[in-house]
Design a protein around this motif. Structure first.
Motif, PDB file in Angstrom:
ATOM      1  N   VAL A   3       0.848  -1.183   0.000  1.00 54.89           N
ATOM      2  CA  VAL A   3       0.000   0.000   0.000  1.00 54.89           C
ATOM      3  C   VAL A   3       0.885   1.235   0.000  1.00 54.89           C
ATOM      4  N   ARG A   4       0.556   2.162  -0.874  1.00 53.31           N
ATOM      5  CA  ARG A   4       1.308   3.418  -0.952  1.00 53.31           C
ATOM      6  C   ARG A   4       0.359   4.589  -0.793  1.00 53.31           C
ATOM      7  N   SER A   5       0.869   5.672  -0.209  1.00 57.54           N
ATOM      8  CA  SER A   5       0.116   6.915  -0.116  1.00 57.54           C
ATOM      9  C   SER A   5       1.012   8.052  -0.561  1.00 57.54           C
ATOM     10  N   VAL A   6       0.403   9.075  -1.145  1.00 65.43           N
ATOM     11  CA  VAL A   6       1.149  10.224  -1.659  1.00 65.43           C
ATOM     12  C   VAL A   6       0.741  11.452  -0.863  1.00 65.43           C
ATOM     13  N   HIS A   7       1.728  12.207  -0.388  1.00 61.56           N
ATOM     14  CA  HIS A   7       1.480  13.366   0.460  1.00 61.56           C
ATOM     15  C   HIS A   7       2.047  14.620  -0.193  1.00 61.56           C
ATOM     16  N   ASP A   8       1.243  15.670  -0.235  1.00 67.33           N
ATOM     17  CA  ASP A   8       1.628  16.947  -0.832  1.00 67.33           C
ATOM     18  C   ASP A   8       2.527  17.707   0.139  1.00 67.33           C
ATOM     19  N   LEU A   9       3.687  18.132  -0.330  1.00 69.36           N
ATOM     20  CA  LEU A   9       4.620  18.884   0.497  1.00 69.36           C
ATOM     21  C   LEU A   9       4.701  20.349   0.070  1.00 69.36           C
ATOM     22  N   GLY A  10       3.698  20.819  -0.662  1.00 70.91           N
ATOM     23  CA  GLY A  10       3.686  22.216  -1.079  1.00 70.91           C
ATOM     24  C   GLY A  10       4.469  22.439  -2.355  1.00 70.91           C
ATOM     25  N   MET A  11       4.765  23.699  -2.617  1.00 76.55           N
ATOM     26  CA  MET A  11       5.379  24.094  -3.880  1.00 76.55           C
ATOM     27  C   MET A  11       6.865  24.401  -3.681  1.00 76.55           C
ATOM     28  N   LEU A  12       7.642  24.119  -4.732  1.00 78.24           N
ATOM     29  CA  LEU A  12       9.057  24.476  -4.764  1.00 78.24           C
ATOM     30  C   LEU A  12       9.279  25.482  -5.878  1.00 78.24           C
ATOM     31  N   ARG A  13       9.931  26.593  -5.538  1.00 74.44           N
ATOM     32  CA  ARG A  13      10.254  27.611  -6.530  1.00 74.44           C
ATOM     33  C   ARG A  13      11.590  27.268  -7.182  1.00 74.44           C
ATOM     34  N   VAL A  14      11.579  27.157  -8.521  1.00 74.32           N
ATOM     35  CA  VAL A  14      12.821  26.892  -9.271  1.00 74.32           C
ATOM     36  C   VAL A  14      12.895  27.886 -10.431  1.00 74.32           C
ATOM     37  N   PRO A  15      12.988  29.205 -10.128  1.00 73.39           N
ATOM     38  CA  PRO A  15      12.975  30.195 -11.204  1.00 73.39           C
ATOM     39  C   PRO A  15      14.175  30.115 -12.130  1.00 73.39           C
ATOM     40  N   SER A  16      15.294  29.560 -11.651  1.00 74.21           N
ATOM     41  CA  SER A  16      16.484  29.455 -12.511  1.00 74.21           C
ATOM     42  C   SER A  16      16.398  28.258 -13.452  1.00 74.21           C
TER      43      SER A  16
END
Length: 197
Positions: free
Chosen positions: A1-14
């Motif tokens: 069994v697997r679950s996926v958890h949202d860790l928010g957003m990552l900014r990678v402007p470069s």
């Protein structure tokens, strides 16, 4: 069994995405190019208990999602500075580009943001383990921040929200491949630290 958890957003402007053990190699990790932008990061957690009763959970992937879609190809990433031939040679030999882990933690960050957004002094005592509620160790242990074992932290000198997303690394220390997933039309869907669970 697997679950996926949202860790928010990552900014990678470069567009220079770094994967590393952030407590040891932040600013010196594996860097590869993605389209500049801000993307969701997710951790996949697997139940590895013998009976499947949820008593033994381990992080299996830390993923940055560039596009939603069904992956049809998953392959070795090609780091910045690696030639086509070097990448082909490694892939054909079954070898992977990846990251060494010494603190049971992996993370993603914008490689170009680290020099200006991290302080010049001792990161361990001032940032990682300062004893304050906003220290990176405290946030990774907090049940109120995201999930225990993960954090989305702003770098101390961030001018525009420059951040790092961290997760425990499944089995702990070791060497973990970094993989890229693609849609049928060749669109890069995501980059994944495979924690070999």
């Amino acid at each position: 069994v697997r679950s996926v958890h949202d860790l928010g957003m990552l900014r990678v402007p470069s567009g220079r995405l770094e994967a590393s053990d952030p407590f040891v190699m932040l600013g010196s990790g594996l860097v590869f190019l993605i389209p500049p932008g801000t993307y969701p990061v997710r951790v996949t957690i697997a139940d590895v208990s013998d009976t499947g009763d949820g008593s033994h959970m381990r992080e299996s992937y830390l993923s940055i999602i560039l596009h939603e879609g069904e992956p049809v190809v998953v392959e070795n990433v090609r780091p910045e500075g690696v030639s086509d031939q070097q990448w082909l040679d490694a892939s054909s030999a079954g070898e992977y580009f990846g990251i060494g882990v010494d603190t049971a933690t992996v993370g993603f960050a914008d490689a170009s943001a680290i020099p200006s957004a991290m302080p010049p002094n001792d990161w361990y005592e001032d940032v990682y383990d300062s004893g304050e509620d906003h220290s990176w160790f405290a946030l990774m242990d907090s049940r109120d921040h995201l999930i225990p074992g993960a954090a989305n932290v702003e770098m101390p000198r961030a001018a525009n929200g420059e951040n790092v997303v961290l997760s425990h690394s499944g089995w702990g220390d070791g060497f973990y491949p970094v993989l890229a997933s693609y849609a049928a039309d060749g669109t890069l869907l995501g980059v994944h630290i495979d924690l070999l669970v």
